[in-house]
Design a protein around this motif. Sequence first.
Motif, PDB file in Angstrom:
ATOM      1  N   TYR A  66       7.569   3.072   5.502  1.00 12.24           N
ATOM      2  CA  TYR A  66       6.182   2.600   5.457  1.00 12.24           C
ATOM      3  C   TYR A  66       6.019   1.336   4.620  1.00 12.24           C
ATOM      4  CZ  TYR A  66       1.094   2.738   4.968  1.00 12.24           C
ATOM      5  OH  TYR A  66      -0.246   2.419   4.989  1.00 12.24           O
ATOM      6  N   GLU A 119      -2.413  -2.239   6.938  1.00 12.61           N
ATOM      7  CA  GLU A 119      -2.614  -0.788   6.851  1.00 12.61           C
ATOM      8  C   GLU A 119      -3.808  -0.350   7.693  1.00 12.61           C
ATOM      9  OE1 GLU A 119      -1.035   1.073   2.816  1.00 12.61           O
ATOM     10  OE2 GLU A 119      -2.474  -0.530   2.425  1.00 12.61           O
ATOM     11  N   VAL A 174       1.655   8.592  10.467  1.00  8.03           N
ATOM     12  CA  VAL A 174       2.141   8.272   9.129  1.00  8.03           C
ATOM     13  C   VAL A 174       2.464   9.582   8.426  1.00  8.03           C
ATOM     14  CG1 VAL A 174       1.590   7.225   6.899  1.00  8.03           C
ATOM     15  CG2 VAL A 174       0.767   6.169   9.015  1.00  8.03           C
ATOM     16  N   ILE A 211       6.460   5.448   8.965  1.00  7.79           N
ATOM     17  CA  ILE A 211       5.637   5.288  10.159  1.00  7.79           C
ATOM     18  C   ILE A 211       6.462   5.806  11.326  1.00  7.79           C
ATOM     19  CG2 ILE A 211       4.571   3.635  11.748  1.00  7.79           C
ATOM     20  CD1 ILE A 211       4.133   1.792   9.326  1.00  7.79           C
TER      21      ILE A 211
END
Length: 217
Positions: free
Chosen positions: A158, A177, A191, A201
């Motif tokens: 992420y 984001e 997520v 992700i």
Amino acid sequence: MAMITQQNVQLKQVSRGNYLMRNVLKYNMVFNEGSKGDAAYILTEGKIEISGTVEGRKKVFAILKPISIFGEMALFLEDGVRTATAIALEDSKVIVVTRDDLDEFMRKSPKVIASIITVLVGRLKSTTRKAMKVPSVGLGVVRILDLFSACGKLELKYDPTIKTLAETFVTTPDRIERYVRELADQDLLAVGRDVNDTRIIRIRERDMLAAVMQQQE
């Protein structure tokens, strides 16, 4: 500088596959800043100058030698308008790569295209910053995630992903984001955390770009 004419540009079939090889003579233009673009190019022979107009003056972004990919912004941006000019500094040969070509190539050669993605993301970052122009961020994010998905790379860390996308499109991590959350709300990605409790992700839709475009129709 030599006159740039259509007669100086030749197209021929590449021996394998359906890709076209374009012969570009010295000082001829491959494409012009502001023109409509629907293809990227792979330089196989010669030398190409990439430049653009910054604050009213010509700015040379790069001098490319084989093997190099250029013009790839057209495969990512919604309007497909060229953000730079490409001119041959010597007699050159380039392979023309359309969106359909790229998708087909990814299906046939996922390992090779994985390295090309790294080049594309890096070039997006460099070109966007140097030209001081922000492309269609939302669609650009989708297109990059779509490329990773096509390579079978369905899980991305992420924090590094958000940071890289923010740098690529010269925007804030918060904005990236926000796009990621919107895609998650549409069930195109999720997520979460992996077995090592690292935030990731996870791409859920294999053909994310097509799904997004369909929703916009």
